[in-house]
Design a protein around this motif. Structure first.
Motif, short mmCIF file in Angstrom:
data_model
loop_
_atom_site.label_atom_id
_atom_site.label_comp_id
_atom_site.label_asym_id
_atom_site.label_seq_id
_atom_site.Cartn_x
_atom_site.Cartn_y
_atom_site.Cartn_z
N GLY A 51 2.73 11.55 -19.54
CA GLY A 51 2.68 12.58 -18.53
C GLY A 51 0.82 12.35 -17.89
N ALA A 52 0.27 10.93 -17.80
CA ALA A 52 -0.82 10.95 -16.90
C ALA A 52 0.31 10.98 -15.53
CB ALA A 52 -2.02 9.62 -16.52
N LYS A 53 0.17 12.48 -14.59
CA LYS A 53 1.27 12.32 -13.44
C LYS A 53 0.49 10.84 -12.37
CE LYS A 53 1.97 15.41 -9.74
NZ LYS A 53 1.41 15.78 -9.28
N VAL A 54 -0.58 10.68 -12.15
CA VAL A 54 -1.01 9.58 -10.85
C VAL A 54 -0.14 8.56 -10.93
CG1 VAL A 54 -2.84 8.83 -12.77
CG2 VAL A 54 -3.35 8.75 -10.23
N LEU A 55 0.66 8.36 -12.06
CA LEU A 55 1.32 7.05 -11.77
C LEU A 55 3.08 7.07 -12.67
CD1 LEU A 55 0.76 4.18 -10.89
CD2 LEU A 55 0.06 3.26 -12.66
N TRP B 277 -2.37 4.58 -3.25
CA TRP B 277 -3.71 5.46 -2.77
C TRP B 277 -2.91 6.80 -2.86
CZ3 TRP B 277 -8.00 4.29 -0.72
CH2 TRP B 277 -7.63 2.19 0.43
N THR B 278 -3.99 7.96 -2.82
CA THR B 278 -3.40 9.07 -3.74
C THR B 278 -5.06 10.25 -3.63
OG1 THR B 278 -2.75 11.08 -5.75
CG2 THR B 278 -3.95 9.15 -6.30
N ASP B 279 -4.79 11.25 -4.58
CA ASP B 279 -5.76 12.14 -4.09
C ASP B 279 -6.89 12.06 -4.95
OD1 ASP B 279 -4.67 13.52 -6.06
OD2 ASP B 279 -3.76 15.27 -5.07
N VAL B 280 -6.96 11.75 -5.81
CA VAL B 280 -8.09 11.65 -6.73
C VAL B 280 -8.56 10.15 -7.08
CG1 VAL B 280 -8.02 13.03 -7.99
CG2 VAL B 280 -6.20 11.15 -8.18
N ASP B 281 -9.63 9.95 -7.60
CA ASP B 281 -10.38 8.32 -7.36
C ASP B 281 -10.03 7.78 -7.65
OD1 ASP B 281 -12.53 9.48 -5.40
OD2 ASP B 281 -14.10 9.74 -6.72
N GLY B 282 -9.06 7.67 -8.81
CA GLY B 282 -8.27 6.66 -9.42
C GLY B 282 -7.70 7.96 -10.80
N MET B 283 -7.01 6.28 -12.10
CA MET B 283 -6.65 6.69 -13.02
C MET B 283 -7.96 7.23 -13.72
SD MET B 283 -3.96 4.90 -15.22
CE MET B 283 -2.67 6.11 -16.02
N MET B 284 -7.65 8.97 -14.15
CA MET B 284 -9.05 9.70 -14.91
C MET B 284 -8.98 9.28 -16.72
SD MET B 284 -10.46 9.92 -11.77
CE MET B 284 -11.60 11.46 -12.21
N THR B 285 -10.40 9.98 -17.71
CA THR B 285 -9.89 10.07 -18.63
C THR B 285 -9.27 10.99 -19.35
OG1 THR B 285 -11.91 10.73 -18.59
CG2 THR B 285 -12.30 9.32 -19.12
N THR B 286 -8.83 12.01 -18.06
CA THR B 286 -7.78 12.84 -18.30
C THR B 286 -7.32 13.72 -17.04
OG1 THR B 286 -6.84 14.81 -19.76
CG2 THR B 286 -9.05 14.94 -18.70
N ASP B 287 -6.41 14.39 -16.62
CA ASP B 287 -6.25 15.02 -15.59
C ASP B 287 -7.26 15.90 -14.87
OD1 ASP B 287 -5.34 16.75 -13.63
OD2 ASP B 287 -2.80 17.23 -14.38
N PRO B 288 -7.72 15.70 -13.75
CA PRO B 288 -8.79 16.36 -13.48
C PRO B 288 -9.09 17.91 -13.15
CG PRO B 288 -8.34 14.39 -11.86
CD PRO B 288 -7.77 14.38 -13.22
N ASN B 289 -7.64 18.22 -13.66
CA ASN B 289 -7.17 19.64 -12.94
C ASN B 289 -7.47 20.04 -14.16
OD1 ASN B 289 -6.36 19.38 -10.33
ND2 ASN B 289 -4.52 19.06 -10.30
N LEU B 290 -7.23 19.95 -14.80
CA LEU B 290 -7.37 20.28 -17.07
C LEU B 290 -8.94 20.10 -17.73
CD1 LEU B 290 -4.94 18.33 -18.97
CD2 LEU B 290 -4.76 21.15 -18.47
N MET C 187 1.32 -1.13 0.34
CA MET C 187 -0.09 -0.01 -0.04
C MET C 187 0.97 1.48 0.27
SD MET C 187 -3.10 -1.44 3.07
CE MET C 187 -3.75 -0.52 2.81
N LYS C 188 0.49 2.11 -1.17
CA LYS C 188 1.75 3.22 -1.42
C LYS C 188 0.61 4.63 -0.40
CE LYS C 188 3.28 7.44 -3.65
NZ LYS C 188 2.37 7.83 -4.64
N PHE C 189 1.30 5.89 -0.22
CA PHE C 189 0.71 6.48 0.08
C PHE C 189 1.62 7.98 -0.38
CE2 PHE C 189 -0.92 2.99 2.74
CZ PHE C 189 -2.35 3.55 2.66
N GLY C 190 0.87 8.49 -1.03
CA GLY C 190 2.09 9.72 -1.18
C GLY C 190 1.81 10.65 -1.38
N GLY C 191 2.16 12.00 -1.66
CA GLY C 191 2.47 12.99 -0.07
C GLY C 191 1.09 13.56 -0.08
N THR C 192 -0.18 14.23 -0.62
CA THR C 192 -0.86 14.63 -0.21
C THR C 192 -1.96 13.52 0.73
OG1 THR C 192 -2.02 14.06 -2.21
CG2 THR C 192 -1.66 16.50 -1.71
#
Ligand code: ADP
Ligand code: ASP
Ligand code: MG
Length: 462
Positions: free
Chosen positions: A267-271, A232-245, A4-9
């Motif tokens: 560029g999908a920074k989530v991974l 484990w990160t700060d978004v619900d999963g890998m998304m269809t594009t960067d949810p910030n965009l 189980m890996k937990f990212g910075g946020t």
């Protein structure tokens, strides 16, 4: 066992680490190894300290270090509480933090004194965040009656000495993981390790590259034959594009290793792009999950994924790209010419992402980096060279491309007035990518997203 890996946020403060402990508790029966990143933004701050020290700015380096020290102390205080047991646990971790931060300050003063910041010292400094976050997380778990044991990743993950982006030596790493981590699991302990950090066989600290904690998780998972690797990160999963965009980006429920690897690479920074290699080799499912929304199913990355009615699975964009054009007027692409061009990039250890050729010219894209001028100077010995930064690669990925005709027409008719510098399709058979100006990314990605994801196949997206 699982990783189980937990990212910075996910470990940014006491509240976040408290949530992590609750998530880990739910999985205790699966024998987790926990991997944590540095507290959010700490790695950036450590690199800023290192740069300040390298530039001789002792005051700034030590001020930044002091701020980081206070943040870690207050995180540990909040986590461990004020009752008697909490105070005892805090005293122990406070002593360790004090010694660690004193060591960091000493190193920063040393850099100021010698007036030079080497790649080797940079790695020792930039990895400091994971060194301390993992100790705090382990103490917090113990305080919450999870039998955790801190493991020094620098003693287990072995790499070459390519500082800043070291390459793991899997055989030695696997042996050390079996020696140090496996016995803890056998004794029902929860090993807690820092991501991102490693060391050479001689014990010199290295790092796996920015965002490398995901890669650590996969290395550990593969080494210990995990049943699953959870990111484990700060978004619900890998998304269809960067949810910030695109705030209306949809969650991808299932995606194949191959598709996810392309997205991560482009560029999908989530991974982190290297994460899936060890997982693919051992066929270990990788899950992307949200530590703030742990009930959500997230994204499951496996060898094969169900077919989707949508053409694409997702759109990624990679910024900070430089396009290098090499025009060989005299040689007209004589044989061996491409080889000599690529040798220049190889000599500078500079990976090339995209290539297109004509009779007299070659265009390639590389990540913008400080060696570009030197690379261009070497290329200029072979041909005319120009290069331009502030470009981006936009990449649309999906296994349906293999079988569907007319895809390129659909993509480019969605963005008819975009200024496209290069196009590539076919290399992996599952992606179509092109280069645009960096500033155009938000507009181009939103238009493509609207075109291809306004309606989504509920079997694959949510
Ligand atoms: P962590 O600190 O947990 O490793 P990162 O910041 O490295 O988290 O990665 C998560 C971020 O990746 C998200 O907040 C999101 O902005 C970004 N991201 C980029 N592309 C995607 C994508 N396709 N799906 C999900 N997140 C993405
Ligand atoms: N802390 C490191 C970074 O910010 C590694 C990671 O978080 O994955 O790059
Ligand atoms: Mg990350």
């Amino acid at each position: 066992m699982i990783v189980m890996k937990f990212g910075g946020t996910s470990v940014q403060d006491a509240q976040a680490i408290d949530r992590v402990a609750a998530i880990v508790r739910e999985r205790l029966h699966e024998q987790p190894v926990v991997v944590v990143s540095a507290l959010a933004k700490i790695t950036d701050q450590l690199l800023a300290m290192a740069a300040a020290a390298g530039a001789g700015d002792r005051k700034k380096a030590l001020e930044l270090s002091q701020a980081a020290r206070e943040r870690h102390y207050s995180c540990a205080t909040d986590l461990l509480g004020n009752d008697l047991l909490g105070k005892q646990a805090f005293a122990q971790i406070a002593a360790e933090l004090e010694a660690d931060f004193n060591g960091l300050d000493e190193l920063l003063r040393g850099v100021v004194a010698v007036g030079e910041l080497t790649a080797r010292t940079t790695d020792t400094i930039s990895g400091f965040g994971e060194k301390v976050s993992s100790k705090i997380a382990a103490a917090a778990f113990c305080q919450r009656n999870i039998e955790a044991a801190h493991v020094d990743s620098r003693k287990c993950i072995v790499t070459d000495s390519n500082f800043g982006k070291a390459v793991p030596q899997f055989e030695e790493t696997d042996a050390r993981l079996k020696e140090t981590v496996k016995p803890l699991l056998d004794r029902k302990r929860v090993p807690v390790m820092g991501g991102f950090i490693a060391s050479t066989p001689q014990g010199i600290p290295t790092t796996l590259g920015r965002g490398g904690s995901d890669f650590s998780a996969a290395i550990i998972g593969a080494g210990l034959n995990a049943g699953r690797i959870e990111i484990w990160t700060d978004v619900d999963g890998m998304m269809t594009t960067d949810p910030n965009l695109c705030p209306d980006a949809k969650r991808i429920k299932n995606i194949s290793f191959e598709e996810a690897a392309e997205l991560a690479y482009f560029g999908a920074k989530v991974l982190h792009p290297a994460t899936l290699l060890p997982a693919i080799q051992k066929n270990i499912p990788v899950l992307i999950l949200n530590s703030r929304n742990p009930k959500n199913e997230g994204t499951r990355i496996t060898a094969t994924a169900p077919k989707s009615k949508n053409i694409f699975k997702a759109i990624a964009a990679k910024k900070r790209i430089t396009v290098v054009d090499v025009v060989a007027t005299r040689m007209l692409m004589a044989h061996g010419f491409l080889k000599s061009i690529f040798e220049v990039f190889a000599n500078h250890r500079c990976p090339v992402d995209m290539v297109s050729t004509s009779e007299v010219s070659v265009s390639v894209t590389v990540d913008s980096n400080e060696s570009i001028a030197a690379i261009a100077a070497d290329l200029a010995k072979l041909a005319d060279v120009k290069y331009e930064g502030r470009k981006a690669i936009v990449c649309l990925v999906g296994e349906n491309i293999k079988t569907m005709p007319g895809i390129a027409a659909k993509v480019f008719s969605a963005i008819p007035d975009a200024n496209i510098h290069m196009i590539s399709q076919g290399a992996s058979e599952i992606n179509i990518s092109f280069v645009i100006d960096e500033d155009a990314v938000p507009d181009v990605v939103s238009r493509l997203h609207r075109t291809f994801f306004s309606q989504v196949d509920p079997e694959v997206f949510a």
